[in-house]
Design an enzyme around this catalytic site. Structure first.
Site, PDB file in Angstrom:
ATOM      1  N   HIS A  63     -85.263  39.389   6.350  1.00  0.00           N
ATOM      2  CA  HIS A  63     -84.424  38.096   5.878  1.00  0.00           C
ATOM      3  C   HIS A  63     -85.078  37.599   4.946  1.00  0.00           C
ATOM      4  O   HIS A  63     -86.313  36.969   4.789  1.00  0.00           O
ATOM      5  CB  HIS A  63     -84.362  36.971   7.157  1.00  0.00           C
ATOM      6  CG  HIS A  63     -83.356  36.169   6.962  1.00  0.00           C
ATOM      7  ND1 HIS A  63     -83.520  35.225   6.087  1.00  0.00           N
ATOM      8  CD2 HIS A  63     -82.202  35.932   7.600  1.00  0.00           C
ATOM      9  CE1 HIS A  63     -82.265  34.365   6.072  1.00  0.00           C
ATOM     10  NE2 HIS A  63     -81.635  34.610   7.021  1.00  0.00           N
ATOM     11  N   THR A 136     -47.001  48.695 -35.197  1.00  0.00           N
ATOM     12  CA  THR A 136     -46.562  48.503 -33.855  1.00  0.00           C
ATOM     13  C   THR A 136     -46.277  49.924 -33.490  1.00  0.00           C
ATOM     14  O   THR A 136     -45.496  50.730 -33.894  1.00  0.00           O
ATOM     15  CB  THR A 136     -45.082  47.673 -33.982  1.00  0.00           C
ATOM     16  OG1 THR A 136     -44.000  48.181 -34.511  1.00  0.00           O
ATOM     17  CG2 THR A 136     -45.510  46.393 -34.481  1.00  0.00           C
ATOM     18  N   HIS A 137     -46.812  50.248 -31.948  1.00  0.00           N
ATOM     19  CA  HIS A 137     -46.518  51.442 -31.460  1.00  0.00           C
ATOM     20  C   HIS A 137     -47.173  52.545 -32.422  1.00  0.00           C
ATOM     21  O   HIS A 137     -47.013  53.699 -32.233  1.00  0.00           O
ATOM     22  CB  HIS A 137     -45.008  51.928 -31.256  1.00  0.00           C
ATOM     23  CG  HIS A 137     -44.225  50.893 -30.693  1.00  0.00           C
ATOM     24  ND1 HIS A 137     -44.209  50.827 -29.256  1.00  0.00           N
ATOM     25  CD2 HIS A 137     -43.419  50.032 -30.931  1.00  0.00           C
ATOM     26  CE1 HIS A 137     -43.373  50.201 -28.971  1.00  0.00           C
ATOM     27  NE2 HIS A 137     -42.841  49.238 -29.982  1.00  0.00           N
ATOM     28  N   SER A 258     -75.027  65.896 -32.960  1.00  0.00           N
ATOM     29  CA  SER A 258     -76.148  67.043 -32.881  1.00  0.00           C
ATOM     30  C   SER A 258     -75.647  68.164 -33.725  1.00  0.00           C
ATOM     31  O   SER A 258     -76.262  69.235 -33.915  1.00  0.00           O
ATOM     32  CB  SER A 258     -76.436  67.070 -31.487  1.00  0.00           C
ATOM     33  OG  SER A 258     -75.208  67.947 -30.575  1.00  0.00           O
ATOM     34  N   LYS A 263     -70.446  63.763 -39.065  1.00  0.00           N
ATOM     35  CA  LYS A 263     -69.729  62.660 -38.557  1.00  0.00           C
ATOM     36  C   LYS A 263     -70.368  61.463 -38.622  1.00  0.00           C
ATOM     37  O   LYS A 263     -71.507  61.055 -38.447  1.00  0.00           O
ATOM     38  CB  LYS A 263     -69.988  63.138 -36.882  1.00  0.00           C
ATOM     39  CG  LYS A 263     -69.314  64.485 -36.573  1.00  0.00           C
ATOM     40  CD  LYS A 263     -67.736  64.163 -36.323  1.00  0.00           C
ATOM     41  CE  LYS A 263     -67.518  63.861 -34.856  1.00  0.00           C
ATOM     42  NZ  LYS A 263     -66.073  63.564 -34.673  1.00  0.00           N
ATOM     43  N   GLU A 270     -66.781  52.293 -29.065  1.00  0.00           N
ATOM     44  CA  GLU A 270     -66.526  52.816 -28.066  1.00  0.00           C
ATOM     45  C   GLU A 270     -67.240  52.371 -26.708  1.00  0.00           C
ATOM     46  O   GLU A 270     -66.799  52.509 -25.804  1.00  0.00           O
ATOM     47  CB  GLU A 270     -66.728  54.440 -28.099  1.00  0.00           C
ATOM     48  CG  GLU A 270     -65.780  55.119 -29.244  1.00  0.00           C
ATOM     49  CD  GLU A 270     -66.135  56.643 -29.593  1.00  0.00           C
ATOM     50  OE1 GLU A 270     -64.975  57.179 -29.907  1.00  0.00           O
ATOM     51  OE2 GLU A 270     -67.177  56.832 -29.523  1.00  0.00           O
TER      52      GLU A 270
END
Length: 424
Positions: A63, A136-137, A258, A263, A270
């Site tokens: 406890h 839009t969309h 890697s 990139k 993200e």
């Protein structure tokens, strides 16, 4: 934020609640004043050694509060120590300290939201006239500006900051009303004494503070996390190779992959998107913690030990990470203009439609004329205006105004009027 939620800080809060309660009892004439003074003078230091002694004791008591009380009384090593925890139940100490921690966490999140807001307001003003296509969309719609987009983000962060402030006040409460909350063994003035000392408001409670307060705190965390994700998702889209209107900063020596040296990935955006899922999930658990058996049970306790620190930590981290992302963001106005121009002027289809209606066409007639030429522009890669100028059903005199970019953006000042009203 680490310090707010550390075990050492938790036990330091528990200790302060216990000492203040003893002093409150002394002020009420229940505890000898000298005993309260001895408890304060001989109280242990809430450090790692104190923490370890509590953990060792808890291995026996099973406890945590009972172990804490035992270790605290042993450290005082005086008959006066027997007054520690007088009239209290575990939740008096634990809930008061937890609300204290949530209040401090909320203060840090409010600071972070203000810093994020400052960055957004500065960026919105800087790019007030940086023209880009609105989508839009995911499809080209009408022109807007990057500054207007960011200004709307800023206004949403301001609403989240208001939610954080409200949640902060909601959780800045405490209770020292004993088992089942009836003050049967503790005078209400002791509760008020402790509340005044800690800057927490005493509230009616069962044995525990009502958990709708904690759920509101978690909602505020979830709301700011969702807002951060809103921005992160947009920035991820704008960084796609085919769009490439913005780019996250890329420091010397950084590697994006890697395998592929070219990139430059939107890793911060993200990361923020992913963490928002965790914070939102914690809100559901917080809502489920509201319903407890009778005057209390501990089904909420194990959950809160995870979701309250995690949600405030993550919301705080996401705001700081997003601010760093925005501070280093590369904005590409030329690319924005090129993308706007890539749809052959179709972004002006609605002004052309309205001009035809003003010229006497029915809306359906006007719509079909514009749609026919728009589809041909797409299919043949021909400028929309060129096709309209060759259409016998179109009055060329109205095309200059319909294709005027300044007219499309003339009322964006309303958004910035709202932004200017925000107080940092």
């Amino acid at each position: 934020m680490d310090l707010v939620w550390s075990d050492t800080s938790k036990f330091a809060r528990w200790l302060e609640v216990e000492l203040l309660a003893t002093e409150g009892h002394a002020a009420a004439g229940v505890v000898p004043r000298e005993a309260a003074e001895i408890c304060r003078a001989k109280a242990p230091v809430a450090d790692d050694a104190f923490l370890q002694r509590i953990l060792d004791r808890e291995a026996i008591t099973d406890h945590d509060v009972a172990a804490f009380v035992d270790v605290t009384q042993d450290a005082i090593n005086d008959p006066a120590g027997s007054w520690i925890h007088y009239g209290l139940t575990s939740s008096d100490v634990g809930d008061t300290a937890l609300c204290w921690a949530m209040r401090d966490a909320a203060d840090l999140m409010i600071e972070a939201s203000t810093a994020l807001l400052e960055t957004l307001i500065g960026m919105a003003r800087e790019h007030r006239d940086t023209v880009m296509i609105g989508r839009t969309h995911g499809i080209h719609a009408e022109p807007t500006t990057f500054g207007a987009k960011v200004a709307l983000w800023a206004l949403q962060v301001e609403r989240d900051r208001t939610r954080l402030r409200t949640a902060r006040d909601t959780v800045a409460v405490m209770k020292l009303s004993g088992a089942v909350g009836t003050y049967s063994n503790i005078p209400p003035e002791v509760e008020q004494f402790v509340g005044d000392a800690l800057g927490l408001e005493p509230v009616p409670a069962t044995q525990v503070v009502a958990r709708d307060r904690h759920a509101e705190f978690l909602y505020a965390c979830s709301s700011i996390a969702a807002t951060c994700e809103l921005m992160a998702v947009e920035l991820r889209h704008l960084q796609r190779t085919e769009v490439r209107e913005v780019q996250e900063g890329f420091k010397p020596g950084q590697k994006g992959s890697s395998a592929m040296p070219h990139k430059r990935n939107p890793i911060s955006a993200e990361t923020i998107s992913g963490l928002a899922r965790v914070v939102r999930s914690n809100l559901l658990a917080g809502l489920q913690d509201i319903a407890l058996w009778h005057e209390r049970d501990i089904s909420h306790s194990s959950v809160e030990r995870v979701i309250l620190p995690d949600s405030s930590q993550l919301a705080y981290y996401m705001m700081r990470r997003l601010k760093r992302l925005l501070d280093g963001l590369v904005v590409m106005p030329e690319r924005m203009q090129a993308n706007l121009d890539a749809s052959f002027g179709l972004v002006f289809s609605q002004p052309v439609l309205l001009s035809l209606v003003q010229g006497g066409k029915t809306r359906d007639e006007a719509y079909r004329i514009v749609q026919r030429n728009a589809m041909q522009a797409w299919d043949d890669g021909v400028a929309f205006r060129t096709l309209l100028e060759a259409d016998d059903e179109v009055d060329n005199a109205m095309l200059d105004d319909a294709f005027d970019l300044r007219r499309s953006l003339s009322n964006l000042g309303l958004i910035f009027d709202q932004l200017d009203a925000v107080t940092i």
